[in-house]
Design an enzyme around this catalytic site. Sequence first.
Site, PDB file in Angstrom:
ATOM      1  N   GLN A 187       0.688  -1.185   0.163  1.00 18.91           N
ATOM      2  CA  GLN A 187      -0.111  -0.081   0.024  1.00 18.91           C
ATOM      3  C   GLN A 187       1.098   1.408   0.121  1.00 18.91           C
ATOM      4  O   GLN A 187       1.870   1.064   0.289  1.00 18.91           O
ATOM      5  CB  GLN A 187      -0.868  -0.080   1.272  1.00 18.91           C
ATOM      6  CG  GLN A 187      -1.890   1.197   1.422  1.00 18.91           C
ATOM      7  CD  GLN A 187      -1.178   2.072   2.306  1.00 18.91           C
ATOM      8  OE1 GLN A 187      -0.157   2.047   3.144  1.00 18.91           O
ATOM      9  NE2 GLN A 187      -1.865   3.248   2.189  1.00 18.91           N
ATOM     10  N   LYS A 190       3.509   1.826   2.488  1.00 18.12           N
ATOM     11  CA  LYS A 190       4.540   0.772   3.240  1.00 18.12           C
ATOM     12  C   LYS A 190       5.901   1.036   2.526  1.00 18.12           C
ATOM     13  O   LYS A 190       6.003   1.914   1.754  1.00 18.12           O
ATOM     14  CB  LYS A 190       3.971  -0.712   2.600  1.00 18.12           C
ATOM     15  CG  LYS A 190       2.597  -0.876   3.394  1.00 18.12           C
ATOM     16  CD  LYS A 190       2.708  -1.186   5.016  1.00 18.12           C
ATOM     17  CE  LYS A 190       1.601  -0.847   5.724  1.00 18.12           C
ATOM     18  NZ  LYS A 190       0.304  -1.623   5.501  1.00 18.12           N
ATOM     19  N   ARG A 219      -8.631 -21.601 -10.627  1.00 13.20           N
ATOM     20  CA  ARG A 219      -8.467 -21.919 -11.741  1.00 13.20           C
ATOM     21  C   ARG A 219      -6.996 -22.414 -12.102  1.00 13.20           C
ATOM     22  O   ARG A 219      -6.029 -21.399 -11.926  1.00 13.20           O
ATOM     23  CB  ARG A 219      -8.973 -20.937 -12.978  1.00 13.20           C
ATOM     24  CG  ARG A 219      -8.986 -21.526 -14.409  1.00 13.20           C
ATOM     25  CD  ARG A 219      -9.587 -20.116 -15.157  1.00 13.20           C
ATOM     26  NE  ARG A 219      -9.552 -20.749 -16.613  1.00 13.20           N
ATOM     27  CZ  ARG A 219      -9.904 -20.047 -17.631  1.00 13.20           C
ATOM     28  NH1 ARG A 219      -9.953 -18.924 -17.469  1.00 13.20           N
ATOM     29  NH2 ARG A 219     -10.123 -20.750 -18.676  1.00 13.20           N
ATOM     30  N   ARG A 236      -5.411 -11.323  -8.129  1.00 15.56           N
ATOM     31  CA  ARG A 236      -4.203 -11.219  -8.972  1.00 15.56           C
ATOM     32  C   ARG A 236      -3.764  -9.871  -9.109  1.00 15.56           C
ATOM     33  O   ARG A 236      -4.221  -8.834  -9.250  1.00 15.56           O
ATOM     34  CB  ARG A 236      -4.831 -11.767 -10.339  1.00 15.56           C
ATOM     35  CG  ARG A 236      -4.939 -13.120 -10.538  1.00 15.56           C
ATOM     36  CD  ARG A 236      -4.883 -13.676 -11.866  1.00 15.56           C
ATOM     37  NE  ARG A 236      -5.907 -12.886 -12.628  1.00 15.56           N
ATOM     38  CZ  ARG A 236      -7.110 -13.285 -12.886  1.00 15.56           C
ATOM     39  NH1 ARG A 236      -7.765 -14.316 -12.336  1.00 15.56           N
ATOM     40  NH2 ARG A 236      -8.040 -12.441 -13.648  1.00 15.56           N
TER      41      ARG A 236
HETATM   42  C1  PLP Z   1      -1.162  -2.025   5.650  1.00 15.58           C
HETATM   43  C2  PLP Z   1      -1.460  -3.296   6.763  1.00 15.58           C
HETATM   44  C3  PLP Z   1      -2.158  -4.264   6.369  1.00 15.58           C
HETATM   45  C4  PLP Z   1      -2.822  -4.318   4.940  1.00 15.58           C
HETATM   46  O1  PLP Z   1      -2.308  -4.132   3.977  1.00 15.58           O
HETATM   47  P1  PLP Z   1      -3.096  -3.373   2.787  1.00 15.58           P
HETATM   48  O2  PLP Z   1      -2.515  -3.641   1.611  1.00 15.58           O
HETATM   49  O3  PLP Z   1      -3.371  -1.988   2.973  1.00 15.58           O
HETATM   50  O4  PLP Z   1      -4.345  -4.253   2.505  1.00 15.58           O
HETATM   51  C5  PLP Z   1      -2.161  -5.401   7.099  1.00 15.58           C
HETATM   52  N1  PLP Z   1      -1.702  -5.241   8.451  1.00 15.58           N
HETATM   53  C6  PLP Z   1      -0.953  -4.463   8.783  1.00 15.58           C
HETATM   54  C7  PLP Z   1      -0.232  -4.376   9.962  1.00 15.58           C
HETATM   55  C8  PLP Z   1      -0.881  -3.275   8.190  1.00 15.58           C
HETATM   56  O5  PLP Z   1      -0.163  -2.176   8.705  1.00 15.58           O
END
Ligand code: PLP
Length: 392
Positions: A187, A190, A219, A236
């Site tokens: 995300q 991150k 599939r 995906r």
């Molecule tokens: C960001 C995050 C997620 C989820 O990731 P997404 O890609 O935003 O769905 C899961 N666990 C933790 C601890 C996070 O910080």
Amino acid sequence: MSAAPKAAPDLPAWPRFDDDERAGLIRALEQGQWWRMGGGEVDAFEAEFARHHGSEHGLAVTNGTHALELALQVLGVGPGSEVIVPAFTFISSSQAAQRLGAVAVPVDVYPDTYNIDVAAAAAAISPRTSAIMPVHMAGEVADMDALAKLSADSGVALVQDAAHAHGARWQGRRIGELGSVAAFSFQNGKLMTAGEGGFVVFPDAELREIGFLRHSCGRPRTDRLYFHQTSGSNFRMNEFSAAVLRAQLRRLDGQIDTREQRWPVLSGLLAEIPGVVPQGRDPRCDRRSHYMAMFRIPGIAEEERNRLVDTLQARGLPAFAAFRAIYRSDGFWETGAPDLTVEELARRCPHADAISADGIWLHHRTLLATEAQIHDVAEIVADVVTGSPARR
Ligand SMILES: *Cc1c(COP(=O)(O)O)cnc(C)c1O
């Protein structure tokens, strides 16, 4: 004479990119095939990211929440199962279990590393427990020795929520070398990103194959006659995201090196501020990725903490309130919550409850700044915190 308030340093932007990402996007575009079944970027990224984490069995997916959901599903989590999660985490950890029809059981965390309390996890195991989900908070790897022993003794699988832990290590071992499934997020905020994206590292080829089927509507890759071998969904990753992430991966280790140099400086300066306690570190986590620069002001009232965060932001710092303990969001109670009250969970999770009220974090781009800028950041935090009235 009072000096003018310290000006905010011009911190590095996030996300970062250069001609490497640009070239990747053009490469994906000009393939003429923009999904993984036709192109080569997702396949290449899967191999590169998995190998970087010490595994041969990676699967790229749509986002980190889906990565956790898929990881749990592959291990058999579903209606009737319970998944033990730390109470102090981003809500996806519990939502992934709840979406599968399982019950998410919050347990407490340690007050210094903010990671799952292994004794509390052990005490929460019931005959229905299918998985324990350590979250490597801010890139500080959870106690994977004690957790591996608990898993071996109890027969309950581990699913690492590694959404903060790209490139982190535990006693020299990479996330994919710790013997359990691990889920990552790409995300926007991150440590590597394509805006959205996720990844699952599996301990073996069989689990990865089940994961592949389920992430692609059940599939098989070679199917041409619409025979769907398992149930599933479409998780995906697309080719553009993978092309960007290949470039982001090449930058990861250098950035971790910088953050690993800056954090001891910042945490040392923060620790000198009366009332401030930076996130602790288990020396066995010998490479920390530093998704957030976190600290606590133990005993501060939550509203006062929120005011401090606003003031830090007004002073130009990328400061945020810590995650709220998961059971303190209404969404946690909609489905798959344990048969307990908020008050009872808060009683069982005193540290998670406290950190969610007294914790503050700075965006990891802070730790990519120069050492001089780190001193400026600490000075602003000191100004704001020591100027704060109404300590509880
Ligand atoms: C960001 C995050 C997620 C989820 O990731 P997404 O890609 O935003 O769905 C899961 N666990 C933790 C601890 C996070 O910080």
